[in-house]
Structures are given as C-alpha cells and as structure tokens.
Design an enzyme around this catalytic site. Structure first.
Site, mmCIF file in Angstrom:
data_model
loop_
_atom_site.group_PDB
_atom_site.id
_atom_site.type_symbol
_atom_site.label_atom_id
_atom_site.label_comp_id
_atom_site.label_asym_id
_atom_site.label_seq_id
_atom_site.Cartn_x
_atom_site.Cartn_y
_atom_site.Cartn_z
ATOM 1 N N PHE A 161 -19.505 -69.446 -5.051
ATOM 2 C CA PHE A 161 -19.975 -70.623 -5.781
ATOM 3 C C PHE A 161 -21.269 -70.371 -6.559
ATOM 4 C CE2 PHE A 161 -18.069 -72.195 -1.698
ATOM 5 C CZ PHE A 161 -16.834 -72.510 -2.224
ATOM 6 N N GLN A 188 -21.081 -61.322 -5.739
ATOM 7 C CA GLN A 188 -20.393 -61.616 -6.996
ATOM 8 C C GLN A 188 -20.807 -60.642 -8.087
ATOM 9 O OE1 GLN A 188 -21.273 -66.208 -6.153
ATOM 10 N NE2 GLN A 188 -20.429 -65.940 -8.192
ATOM 11 N N GLU A 205 -24.276 -64.470 -6.662
ATOM 12 C CA GLU A 205 -24.395 -63.785 -7.949
ATOM 13 C C GLU A 205 -25.624 -62.883 -7.952
ATOM 14 O OE1 GLU A 205 -24.817 -64.683 -12.737
ATOM 15 O OE2 GLU A 205 -24.068 -66.248 -11.423
ATOM 16 N N ARG A 245 -22.028 -73.343 -9.061
ATOM 17 C CA ARG A 245 -20.911 -73.815 -9.879
ATOM 18 C C ARG A 245 -21.349 -74.874 -10.905
ATOM 19 N NH1 ARG A 245 -15.409 -75.052 -6.584
ATOM 20 N NH2 ARG A 245 -13.867 -74.537 -8.194
ATOM 21 N N GLU A 260 -15.453 -73.847 -13.161
ATOM 22 C CA GLU A 260 -16.601 -74.751 -13.141
ATOM 23 C C GLU A 260 -16.375 -76.134 -13.752
ATOM 24 O OE1 GLU A 260 -20.583 -72.243 -13.546
ATOM 25 O OE2 GLU A 260 -19.022 -71.493 -14.878
ATOM 26 N N THR A 276 -23.856 -67.452 -21.433
ATOM 27 C CA THR A 276 -24.713 -67.857 -22.557
ATOM 28 C C THR A 276 -25.557 -66.686 -23.052
ATOM 29 O OG1 THR A 276 -26.362 -68.688 -20.988
ATOM 30 C CG2 THR A 276 -24.784 -70.272 -21.867
ATOM 31 N N ALA A 320 -19.713 -67.777 -14.456
ATOM 32 C CA ALA A 320 -19.597 -68.439 -15.762
ATOM 33 C C ALA A 320 -18.163 -68.828 -16.116
ATOM 34 C CB ALA A 320 -20.189 -67.566 -16.874
ATOM 35 N N ARG A 355 -28.478 -73.225 -19.953
ATOM 36 C CA ARG A 355 -27.184 -73.917 -19.957
ATOM 37 C C ARG A 355 -27.369 -75.423 -19.825
ATOM 38 N NH1 ARG A 355 -21.542 -73.007 -19.661
ATOM 39 N NH2 ARG A 355 -21.700 -70.741 -19.608
#
Length: 756
Positions: free
Chosen positions: A225, A194, A229, A339, A709, A437, A506, A307
């Site tokens: 998912f 990702q 990442e 996710r 998400e 964020t 995100a 988050r």
C-alpha cells in the site's frame, strides 16, 4: 485475451505462498532488533550498551560508528541517517541494531540498554511547524488563470479549513529482510520491498560498495500500500551492514508494535481554501494552501506533495486556480507513500469546499459537482489538456444505472418517517492521473526466456503484493506467444535479472512492465514466425500461434509450439529477449510547473448511501454503487476486487482510522485495540461496480487501465453521506471537515448546539 483468476490464489488459501519470514534459514543465521529512541526530539547525552553487550548470545550491537560508507538513507533528499548520531528527531528513530543468536536474546538485550536524552521542543502538527518555519524543502505552487482577479467577479465566495488525518498501512506482513553473505563479499537481500532497486542502491551507499555487490530478491509482499516503497529500505540495510561485518546471515522481521511505532503513515494535511462561484454554480476561482505533515525527514514527502497539487481540483474544471503545498517538518516518523500518494488529501479539500458552499446556499451538493465536471480539451492547473475525458459519462451513467432520483426520493421518505435513524447520500466523482509524476521513473524492463522444451520464464521489475500483477504479466505473455498458461513461470523480482527498476507504485506497474513484456514477446514471436513459415513453406503473414500450435491462414496445423522452438534451437535463433519500455508523450517542467505528466486519467463516480443511528452515533454504509473506468479490462474479476479493496481502505481513512500522537510525539494508536480498521461488519452492505463502456487507452496495457489507486477516492464520498444524515437530524450542526468522521465525532455533531 484469456482471463484468469489470481495465479497465487491456490497457494494463498493453502498457506503455501512464501514470504520473507518463510524462507528457510541457514543454521548460522543471526537475528536483528532495533534499539530506537524513547523521545521525539533531543540530544543524545550518552548510551550505555555494556550490559546488553555482555548478555550471552549477543553477537554485536551496531551503531553509526560501524558504517563504512554513508550514514544516509534519504532518497529524494539526503536528510535521514540510518542510525541516529548526536540527535534524535522522532519517537522510534533507530539508534542501534542488536544482533544476537535469537530474537528472544535480542529483546532481552534491548531492555538492558540505557540512554540519556536532553529533550528539545517537539512539533507534532503541520500548523505548528509552519508557524515556526520548520519545513522539509521549499513550497510548491501550481496556478492557472488569475484567481485574485476572478474572485472579484464571483457571486459567491467562501473560505474554510479542512483536516485529513494519517492512516496506518497495516499490511498483513510486517517489514522485514533476510541478508545472506555470498562469495567474494557479495550480499543477497531477500526483502519485503516495493522498491528492490532502492534497497540495492541505499545498501550499497551505506556499505560503501558498488551496486553490483548487492542482489535484492522479492518473491511477493503480504501487502504494501506504499508503506514498503521507501520504508522497507532501512531494515534491509541494517541487516546488510551486520552481514557485511559478521559474514553471517542476519534476519530481521519487525513485530507489529515495532512496525507501528517506527514507520511513517499517510500524511495528515491541514488545508485552507477559498472558493468562488458564479450565479450558475460554476466554480470560477479556487485557492488552497496545503500544510503537509511530513514528519522528521523527507522520505517521499516532496513527491507526495506534488501529486496533491496535481489532484487539487479532482474531476472539475476550474479556470482560475492557485494552490500551494508546504512540506512541514515535525517530530513524527517520516510519513510516506500510501495508496493515492497525496491525491486523496487534495480531493478531500475541494469536495469539502463544495459541500460547504452547498450548505451555505441551501442547495444539493451534487448540483455544484455536476455543473463543473471536466469536458474534453479542458485544461488542468498544471497545463495538461484533458483528452478521452470520461468524467461526465461516468457521472450520468451512475445517475441513470443506479436510479439516483429514486434513491434520493426513498431517502427523503425514510428521513421523514424516522426520528432516530437518518439516511444520507453522496456522489463522489474521481479523476486520477496515471504515471509517476517524476517523468524519469516511467520506464520498465522485461527479460523473457523460452527454454528448449517450450516452457517460458518471465522476469520483470514488478513486485507482486496482492494486486495480481503477476497474473496480468502471465496473461500478456501467453496471449502474445499463443501458449497455455501452464507453460509460463513468473520469476521472482530480482535486481540481477532486471536492473534499475522503478518501484511498484503509482498504479503504473502493470502498464510499464506489461508493455515491456509485450515488446519482448513480440520480438520473440517475430523470430519464431520466420522459423514456422519456413517449416510450413508459407509466407510469414499467414502464420500465427494459438493454443500451443501454429495456425496457417487461421487454420490449425500439426506443427506444435514445441516443434517450432526445437527447430529454432537447431537454427541458433535467439530465444531470449530483453525489452525496455518508456512511456511516450509525458513530460513536466518543474521550473514552470507546467507539462503533460500523465499518460491518461482514470474516471468514475460512486453513489454512497448510509444510515446513522442518531442515538448512538454509529452508522452503517448501506451501499456503494460505482461506475468505474476500467478501459478495456484484461481481467475484470481482479480489477473489481481492486475497486472493492481500495474502496474499503478509503472508507477506513475517512471514517474510523484515527492516528493519534500525544504532545510528546508518542504514538497512542499503537495497537489494533486502539486503531480500528474496517472489518466485515463495517464494510458496505452492498458494493456494486459497473464498468464504464469505453475504448480504453493505448498507453494502458492492452487498453486495460490502471486500477490500484483511483478507487480509494470513492471512500471520500462516505464522509459526506454521513454528514448529510447528521444534518438531517440536527439542523444546528455546523459543517466541519475533520476526517476521519468517527462515531465519537458523529455523536458530538448530532447533539451540537447552535454556535458551538
């Protein structure tokens, strides 16, 4: 805007879509396999590779000693080696990389490696880590008002504890990469990631070369998912190290068991709350201490913890808030993005606190929820003032459209008439902020080529992983250029064409990359409008493009798209455009823990009904009825599909997906025989999704809000619906908030005795 189905659906169902493992390999390709730690924590006394290295077909076994650059793959914090050196910190930590002529030979070699580890104490839970002072970094805290003083004026004050377990990503395509040497010491990495730029950056760091020597290419992922990442990076880097040394292609595709054992999951959280309400059920004060089980290294834990704080109050306005999160270091594989990225863990706590209060006061849980929903201009605990708030509109729309009172009456009647089956119902509102964020990550680029024959190539930093982002990019391009879809090709995601990308994560990918595509296409159409106006002896304001033709004063002319492109070529007009988009207005000051971090919020409400078999402890989800804030959806079919998929994943997390490690840190839920995910038989019998009527948001692409998400959090409602049904059968059951609520736990709760 013209809508369309997923442009990959045709090749998907025919089995023709290409993934990393489908890439045609060169005949000199070698195959990699990791030798990983058989212990969760200890000092490496010795490793004997002699027998493995002597096996015919083994090319080389790589360890940290073969690294020319840095033995470091940490992104946020430099605390994770590619290969262990003197110590191991989790069961499954990579120690060496076997490269052989075939995967079968590599597997034989792995069995021939001997290792002795002097075992050290193992920490597996966040609670134990906190007790021992084992942390990834310093804790973070958000506050609003004065909760300490506010509790003194509360009519009702309750305290409690919750636990939400981890969750395995279980993407269909496991982690993998194919590394290919190029000319002049360059390397191409075809990776299932990702984050192409993260792979490029870390590979360059470990190899000790500049980033321009590494090209990362991604066609699509078979699911991510969040699990790809950051955690796609090490496998690609290992292959790159081997390719750099051997000057041969190296392929490494993890098998399912290796993937399960060596990769991190959604973070388990142990949380402790205190909540205070007034007589009229207004939540006046709320405090939480979140203990995040980060695993053995930071990975993305600090960002995920952040988050959690951002979403600690979900859809509710609480004037006095104090929340703190500890990223606890344990001897598990580093946990990672999933996710929702910490948001679901935060929301579960306040929903549990509300359920506990309602039980103590013997009132309907939804009365507390309804009394505290966000209003326009309310302030989040992190300082952002809420605008375009849809919390109440979604809530009351759901109540009205799905006839909540009738549903509740029917459930009450059913429960009176049935002894061994009980029904439960819950409402689950959501408010989920859209943006990374970390403010500097909110940017994207697009590179658009218009070729001489009028066909178009679109390159962005967006990675297609089943969410249909390529389809949305195509929609944006064809709409602005006024051409048919068959003229547009979505290129692979490639760090050479589009550099310095943020990961596809995100829920921001369509917004960021779509806005960049929009900007680039607008620039191109502006140039072509001038050309067309000259060709038609018209003013530019009267020219538009639609259905492959030029329109003058909204009337179709004989001038085609191809005619204009051909003329533009003759006039040496630039038919390539590179655009950069950065989300405006957002900012966040971490020194003050205040700011405006989100471009907008997505709202919605789900009504979930369940039936529990009180003899067996099993349950069925009768229906999930949702009013969801899509904004002005640019592709409702795709967006509804995302809602349904996210919902199923949320239900799985809350009801059946039980991650289990033993006291030694060994994964027990290491196969699909010991780890259950939702299938067609465990999905809701009915899912109904109604779009909330809104004007959308200008910071969303074409006012079509992010959808990846937010809907996962609707699955949290299933937990409370089941809990209500259990309580109907067994009034002695003391509410506990320990997710997932598996059939085993339900059965125990159904027959719990007083004071258990």
């Amino acid at each position: 805007m013209k809508t369309m189905k997923n442009i990959d659906s045709f090749t998907h169902v025919r089995g023709e879509s290409l993934f990393v493992d489908d890439v045609i390999t060169r005949k000199d390709t070698l195959y990699g396999l990791v030798f990983d730690s058989p212990k969760a924590h200890g000092k490496i006394k010795w490793v004997d590779y002699t027998k493995a290295e002597a096996l015919e077909g083994v090319e080389k076994i790589f360890t940290y000693k073969d690294i020319v650059g840095e033995n470091q793959i940490g992104g946020i914090l430099p605390d994770e080696p590619l290969w262990a050196e003197d110590e191991v910190h989790f069961w499954g930590q990579p120690i060496a990389f076997i490269v052989a002529e075939s995967e079968a030979i590599a597997k034989k070699a792995r069995k021939l490696i001997s290792i002795e580890i002097e075992e050290l104490p193992v920490i597996t839970t966040a609670k134990e880590a906190k007790e021992k002072g084992s942390f990834i970094n310093a804790p973070r805290s958000f506050s609003l008002g004065n909760s300490t003083e506010a509790f003194k004026n509360c009519e009702h004050v309750f305290e409690g504890e919750t636990f939400s377990n981890g969750q395995e990503h279980l993407y269909l395509e496991t982690q993998g990469c194919y590394a290919i040497p190029q000319e002049n010491g360059n390397i191409k990495l075809i990776s299932s990631t990702q984050g192409p730029t993260a792979v490029q950056k870390i590979a360059a760091r470990v190899l000790g070369v500049s980033m321009h020597k590494i090209e990362v290419d991604v066609t699509r992922l078979g699911g991510g998912f969040g699990g790809k990442e950051d955690q796609a990076t090490p496998w690609a880097v290992m292959a790159a190290v081997a390719t750099k040394h051997l000057n041969k292609p190296v392929k490494y595709i993890l098998n399912r068991h290796d993937d399960l054992r060596m990769t991190g999951k959604r973070h388990p959280y142990s949380s402790f709350y205190k909540i205070g309400l007034t007589k009229d059920l207004k939540i006046k004060a709320f405090e939480v201490e979140f203990l995040q089980n980060s695993g053995a290294a930071a990975d993305l834990s600090p960002a995920i913890a952040e988050r959690t704080l951002f979403h600690a109050t979900n859809s509710y306005f609480v004037p006095n808030v104090a929340t703190t999160v500890y990223s606890c270091k344990t001897n598990l594989p580093p946990n990672t993005a999933f996710r929702g990225f910490g948001g679901p863990q935060g929301m579960f706590v306040i929903e549990s606190a509300i359920a506990a209060v309602a039980d103590k006061l013997n009132i309907n849980r939804r009365l507390i929820q309804e009394a505290n929903l966000f209003d326009e201009k309310d302030t989040f605990s992190f300082g952002q003032v809420a605008t375009e708030v849809q919390a109440k509109k979604a809530w009351f729309s759901a109540k009205e459209k799905f006839e909540l009172e009738k549903l509740e009456f029917e459930i009450e009647a059913f429960n009176k008439e049935n002894q061994l089956y009980k029904k439960g119902i819950s409402l689950m509102p959501i408010a989920f902020g859209i943006s990374f964020t970390n403010t500097p990550m909110n940017h994207a680029r697009a590179l658009i080529h218009i070729y001489q024959d009028g066909s178009v190539g679109v390159s962005t930093g967006a990675v297609e992983m089943g969410q249909s982002v390529n389809t949305k990019m195509l929609q944006v391009a064809q709409d602005i250029l006024g051409i048919t879809a068959n003229k547009v090709k979505l290129e692979t995601t490639n760090t050479t064409r589009v550099a310095n990308t943020s990961p596809t994560a995100a829920s921001s990918t369509a917004d960021l990359n779509g806005k960049a595509v929009e900007m680039a296409c607008n620039s191109l159409i502006e140039r072509l409008t001038k050309v067309a106006a000259t060709m038609l002896s018209s003013e530019e304001k009267n020219i538009s493009f639609k259905d492959d033709f030029v329109f003058q004063n909204d009337k179709k002319t004989t001038l085609s798209w191809e005619d204009v492109v051909a003329q533009a070529m003759l006039e040496r007009v630039a038919l390539t455009e590179n655009a950069h988009y950065a989300t405006p207005i957002i900012h966040f000051d971490k020194s003050k823990e205040k700011g405006h971090p989100f471009a907008y919020h997505v709202y919605g409400t789900a009504i979930t009904t369940v039936t529990v078999d009180c003899l067996r402890g099993i349950y069925e989800i009768d229906s999930v009825k949702i009013v969801h804030d899509f904004g002005k959806s640019m592709n409702l079919g795709i967006d509804v599909g995302q809602v349904e998929g996210a919902l199923a994943q949320g239900i799985g997390w809350m009801t059946m997906e039980e991650i289990s490690y033993n006291a030694d840190g060994k994964l027990l839920s290491n196969a699909l025989s010991t780890y259950k995910v939702p299938d067609i038989f465990s999905a809701p019998k009915t899912i109904e999704t109604i779009p909330l009527e809104t004007e959308g948001n200008d910071l969303a692409i074409k006012k079509s809000k992010a959808v990846g998400e937010p809907p996962l959090m609707y699955g949290i409602g299933t937990y409370f619906a089941i809990q209500q049904a259990v309580k109907e059968f067994n009034p002695n059951y003391t509410l506990k908030f320990h997710a997932p609520f598996t059939p085993e736990k339900v059965l125990i709760a159904l027959y719990e005795k007083p004071n258990n």
